[in-house]
Design an enzyme around this catalytic site. Structure first.
Site, PDB file in Angstrom:
ATOM      1  N   GLY A 107      -1.992  -8.997 -11.709  1.00 44.87           N
ATOM      2  CA  GLY A 107      -2.198  -9.622 -12.768  1.00 44.87           C
ATOM      3  C   GLY A 107      -3.412  -9.002 -13.687  1.00 44.87           C
ATOM      4  O   GLY A 107      -3.720  -9.701 -14.596  1.00 44.87           O
ATOM      5  N   TYR A 108      -3.547  -7.644 -13.496  1.00 44.48           N
ATOM      6  CA  TYR A 108      -4.370  -7.115 -14.473  1.00 44.48           C
ATOM      7  C   TYR A 108      -3.765  -5.776 -14.817  1.00 44.48           C
ATOM      8  O   TYR A 108      -2.618  -5.336 -14.184  1.00 44.48           O
ATOM      9  CB  TYR A 108      -5.503  -6.619 -13.773  1.00 44.48           C
ATOM     10  CG  TYR A 108      -6.312  -7.681 -13.112  1.00 44.48           C
ATOM     11  CD1 TYR A 108      -7.873  -7.975 -14.305  1.00 44.48           C
ATOM     12  CD2 TYR A 108      -6.242  -8.459 -12.109  1.00 44.48           C
ATOM     13  CE1 TYR A 108      -8.564  -9.013 -13.888  1.00 44.48           C
ATOM     14  CE2 TYR A 108      -7.181  -9.637 -11.938  1.00 44.48           C
ATOM     15  CZ  TYR A 108      -8.266  -9.683 -12.855  1.00 44.48           C
ATOM     16  OH  TYR A 108      -9.106 -11.031 -12.595  1.00 44.48           O
ATOM     17  N   ASN A 137       4.081  -6.417  -9.121  1.00 41.12           N
ATOM     18  CA  ASN A 137       2.966  -7.545  -8.868  1.00 41.12           C
ATOM     19  C   ASN A 137       1.809  -7.414  -8.956  1.00 41.12           C
ATOM     20  O   ASN A 137       1.099  -6.815  -8.195  1.00 41.12           O
ATOM     21  CB  ASN A 137       3.190  -7.877  -7.141  1.00 41.12           C
ATOM     22  CG  ASN A 137       2.298  -8.886  -6.506  1.00 41.12           C
ATOM     23  OD1 ASN A 137       1.773  -9.593  -7.332  1.00 41.12           O
ATOM     24  ND2 ASN A 137       2.041  -8.620  -5.484  1.00 41.12           N
ATOM     25  N   GLU A 191       7.933   1.998  -3.952  1.00 42.75           N
ATOM     26  CA  GLU A 191       8.529   1.472  -2.550  1.00 42.75           C
ATOM     27  C   GLU A 191       9.372   0.306  -2.554  1.00 42.75           C
ATOM     28  O   GLU A 191       9.930   0.117  -1.598  1.00 42.75           O
ATOM     29  CB  GLU A 191       7.439   1.619  -1.576  1.00 42.75           C
ATOM     30  CG  GLU A 191       6.633   0.138  -1.406  1.00 42.75           C
ATOM     31  CD  GLU A 191       5.778  -0.107  -2.543  1.00 42.75           C
ATOM     32  OE1 GLU A 191       5.285  -1.288  -2.823  1.00 42.75           O
ATOM     33  OE2 GLU A 191       5.490   0.870  -3.521  1.00 42.75           O
ATOM     34  N   GLN A 242      -5.064   1.028 -11.252  1.00 42.11           N
ATOM     35  CA  GLN A 242      -5.932   0.376 -12.067  1.00 42.11           C
ATOM     36  C   GLN A 242      -7.264   1.016 -11.770  1.00 42.11           C
ATOM     37  O   GLN A 242      -8.259   1.368 -12.648  1.00 42.11           O
ATOM     38  CB  GLN A 242      -6.036  -1.050 -11.836  1.00 42.11           C
ATOM     39  CG  GLN A 242      -4.826  -1.607 -12.474  1.00 42.11           C
ATOM     40  CD  GLN A 242      -4.597  -3.134 -11.842  1.00 42.11           C
ATOM     41  OE1 GLN A 242      -5.690  -3.646 -11.003  1.00 42.11           O
ATOM     42  NE2 GLN A 242      -3.353  -3.698 -12.004  1.00 42.11           N
ATOM     43  N   HIS A 260       5.882  -0.719  -8.180  1.00 43.85           N
ATOM     44  CA  HIS A 260       5.844  -0.231  -6.748  1.00 43.85           C
ATOM     45  C   HIS A 260       7.178   0.421  -6.543  1.00 43.85           C
ATOM     46  O   HIS A 260       8.284  -0.196  -6.318  1.00 43.85           O
ATOM     47  CB  HIS A 260       6.032  -1.541  -5.830  1.00 43.85           C
ATOM     48  CG  HIS A 260       4.743  -2.231  -5.962  1.00 43.85           C
ATOM     49  ND1 HIS A 260       3.876  -2.220  -4.978  1.00 43.85           N
ATOM     50  CD2 HIS A 260       4.070  -3.038  -6.694  1.00 43.85           C
ATOM     51  CE1 HIS A 260       2.685  -3.194  -5.213  1.00 43.85           C
ATOM     52  NE2 HIS A 260       2.816  -3.558  -6.121  1.00 43.85           N
ATOM     53  N   GLY A 266      -6.425  -8.795  -6.507  1.00 42.69           N
ATOM     54  CA  GLY A 266      -7.598  -9.035  -7.230  1.00 42.69           C
ATOM     55  C   GLY A 266      -7.942  -8.184  -8.497  1.00 42.69           C
ATOM     56  O   GLY A 266      -7.071  -7.292  -9.004  1.00 42.69           O
ATOM     57  N   CYS A 288      -0.466   0.461  -8.368  1.00 38.45           N
ATOM     58  CA  CYS A 288      -0.661  -0.810  -8.445  1.00 38.45           C
ATOM     59  C   CYS A 288      -2.232  -1.020  -8.704  1.00 38.45           C
ATOM     60  O   CYS A 288      -2.682  -0.403  -9.684  1.00 38.45           O
ATOM     61  CB  CYS A 288      -0.080  -1.727  -7.393  1.00 38.45           C
ATOM     62  SG  CYS A 288      -0.151  -3.657  -8.178  1.00 38.45           S
ATOM     63  N   LEU A 289      -2.764  -1.403  -8.070  1.00 39.26           N
ATOM     64  CA  LEU A 289      -4.314  -1.429  -7.892  1.00 39.26           C
ATOM     65  C   LEU A 289      -4.973  -0.118  -7.802  1.00 39.26           C
ATOM     66  O   LEU A 289      -5.976   0.276  -8.536  1.00 39.26           O
ATOM     67  CB  LEU A 289      -4.868  -2.258  -6.712  1.00 39.26           C
ATOM     68  CG  LEU A 289      -6.210  -2.422  -6.715  1.00 39.26           C
ATOM     69  CD1 LEU A 289      -7.069  -3.326  -7.795  1.00 39.26           C
ATOM     70  CD2 LEU A 289      -6.860  -3.248  -5.430  1.00 39.26           C
ATOM     71  N   SER A 349      -1.333  -8.121  -1.787  1.00 37.13           N
ATOM     72  CA  SER A 349      -1.563  -8.411  -3.222  1.00 37.13           C
ATOM     73  C   SER A 349      -1.674  -9.903  -3.488  1.00 37.13           C
ATOM     74  O   SER A 349      -2.079 -10.108  -4.616  1.00 37.13           O
ATOM     75  CB  SER A 349      -0.778  -7.295  -3.980  1.00 37.13           C
ATOM     76  OG  SER A 349      -0.768  -6.144  -3.782  1.00 37.13           O
ATOM     77  N   GLY A 382      -3.238  -3.528  -4.081  1.00 30.85           N
ATOM     78  CA  GLY A 382      -4.005  -4.453  -3.500  1.00 30.85           C
ATOM     79  C   GLY A 382      -4.163  -5.636  -4.484  1.00 30.85           C
ATOM     80  O   GLY A 382      -3.676  -5.588  -5.509  1.00 30.85           O
TER      81      GLY A 382
END
Length: 368
Positions: free
Chosen positions: A290-291, A288, A333, A250, A331, A221, A246-247, A45, A219
Site C-alpha cells: 500500500g506504499y 501486496n 517468491e 521501501q 514478490h 504497514g 516489498c517492505l 503483510s 512486511g
C-alpha cells in the site's frame, strides 16, 4: 447469521457471516488474484487489514497443510462474493469456514464485491468494520472516521527471537519484518544457511553473525513506522550484499535518502506487469503493498530505478550504484502468483559469490 460491513464513508453492505462470529475493524483493501486465498490469508503483510477478494467464488478447493505463508494469520477479516461450503480438492483438509473459525477471523459473504472494489478504487482504501446487525451503522461510521490505523504491525508479526534454518551453502541473515515462508523456502532450496532475526536487530549484531548476504523481507504497514530498521540498513550497506523485497525495498530506499508515500489503493494481486528497464523484459508479478517509493525522490541519491510497474508507472525496483545491493517491490517468491521473477534469488546468490570471490576486506574481517 447476517452481518454487515460498514465503511467510514457510511456505506453499508449486508451479507452472510462465516468463520468467526466476532466483530472486527481494519483497513479494507482488495486483492485481484483468482486463486491463492490460503496464501493471502496467511500473508503477514495483511496485518491490520480486511481483505476483499474480487474473484467471485472463494473456498472451492478448501484449506491444505502446505500452502500457508505463516503459522498465525494477522489478517483482520475476509470479504467474498460467495464462500464454497463444500470444497473439492484432493489436498483439502478443511473448509475455509472452519479455518477462519479456528483462527478467530470473521468473514462476510454475499455482498457486491464489485461495487465495493469500485468504491475503493475511486476513493482509496477505507476503514471498515464487520459486525452484527445490532450495531448502529451511523455511529460506527463516525467512530471509524476517528479511528487511528494500527502503526505497530511489524512488531506484531516479526519473530521475537532469532532462529536458524540450516544449510551448507552461503550464510544469509534474513531480517523478519513479517516474512512469507515462500522467501525462506527459496533460500533453503538454494542450500543457504539462513538465520532469521527480528525486525529490530541492530547492524553490529547482524554483522557479528558473519553473513555472506542479508535479505530484507516483506512486511505490513508504513515503512516510516520502522525507524530502527532504516538505521540498521545504513549500518550494513556496502559491507555485505543485500537483497530486499516489498517492505524491505521501501526501507532500503528510505535508508538511502529516497522517500515513500501511501498509494491510493495499492497493488494487491498476482498478475501485475513489471518492466525491467535494463533488459526491456516484462514479468507478471505477485504484489501486496500500500506504499511506494516516490520516483522523484530517487534523484540525487546513490540509487537507480531498475523496474517500473506498467499499470501506473510506480517504482518496482532499485539498485545501489556503489554497493552490492538491490531491491524489488514485488514478490519473486510468488505464493500465490506467477514465478516469472523467481530468478532474482539466483541473482542474489551470484552477487554473494562475486563479493566473496572479490575478497571484500570488511567481510573477511567480520568472519575472523
Amino acid at each position: 447469521m447476517k452481518k454487515q460491513l460498514i465503511l467510514e464513508d457510511g456505506t453499508v453492505f449486508i451479507g452472510k457471516g462465516f468463520g468467526s462470529e466476532t466483530s472486527t475493524i481494519g483497513e479494507v483493501v482488495f486483492n485481484t488474484g483468482m486463486t491463492g486465498y490460503q496464501e493471502i490469508l496467511s500473508d503477514p503483510s495483511y496485518c491490520g487489514q480486511i481483505v476483499t477478494l474480487t474473484y467471485p467464488l472463494i473456498g472451492n478447493y478448501g484449506i491444505n497443510r502446505d500452502d500457508f505463508e505463516s503459522i498465525s494469520p494477522a489478517v483482520r477479516g475476509l470479504i467474498v462474493k460467495e464462500n464454497a461450503d463444500f470444497p473439492s480438492n484432493w489436498r483439502s483438509e478443511m473448509p475455509l469456514n472452519d479455518y477462519l473459525g479456528m483462527k478467530n477471523i470473521p468473514g462476510i459473504a454475499g455482498i457486491d464485491t464489485r461495487k465495493l472494489t469500485k468504491i475503493i478504487r475511486k476513493y482509496g482504501t477505507l476503514k471498515g468494520a464487520i459486525c452484527g446487525l445490532d450495531v448502529n451503522a451511523e455511529e460506527m461510521a463516525a467512530s471509524l472516521k476517528r479511528e487511528t490505523l494500527q502503526k505497530d504491525q511489524v512488531r506484531e508479526v516479526s519473530t521475537r527471537t532469532a532462529y536458524p534454518s540450516p544449510g551448507r551453502g552461503h550464510r544469509v541473515v534474513l531480517v523478519d519484518f513479517g516474512l512469507k515462508h515462500g522467501i525462506l523456502r527459496e533460500l533453503n532450496d538454494r542450500n543457504c544457511d539462513v538465520i532469521v532475526v527480528p525486525y529490530n536487530t541492530a547492524a553490529d549484531e547482524i554483522l557479528s553473525l558473519s553473513p555472506d548476504g542479508i535479505m530484507l523481507s516483506n512486511g505490513p504497514g508504513d515503512p516510516k513506522d520502522v525507524p530502527e530498521a532504516i538505521e540498521m540498513i545504513k549500518g550494513v550497506l556496502g559491507k555485505v550484499p543485500l537483497f530486499g523485497i516489498c517492505l524491505g525495498h521501501q526501507l532500503f530506499a528510505l535508508a538511502c535518502g529516497a522517500d515513500t508515500e501511501k498509494m491510493k489503493f495499492g497493488h494487491r494481486g498476482s498478475n501485475h506487469p513489471v518492466k525491467d528497464l535494463r533488459t526491456g523484459k516484462v514479468a507478471l508479478t505477485s504484489q501486496n503493498h500500500g506504499y511506494t517509493v516516490t520516483e522523484d525522490s530517487v534523484t540525487g541519491t546513490e540509487l537507480e530505478v531498475t523496474h517500473l510497474a506498467l499499470n501506473d508507472g510506480t517504482v518496482e525496483g532499485l539498485a545501489h550504484k556503489n554497493a552490492a545491493a538491490f531491491t524489488v517491490q514485488y514478490h519473486p517468491e510468488a505464493s500465490p502468483g506467477p514465478e516469472d521473477a523467481n530468478g532474482l534469488f539466483n541473482q542474489f546468490i551470484e552477487l554473494v559469490k562475486a563479493e566473496k570471490k572479490g575478497g571484500c576486506q570488511l567481510c573477511q574481517s567480520v568472519k575472523m
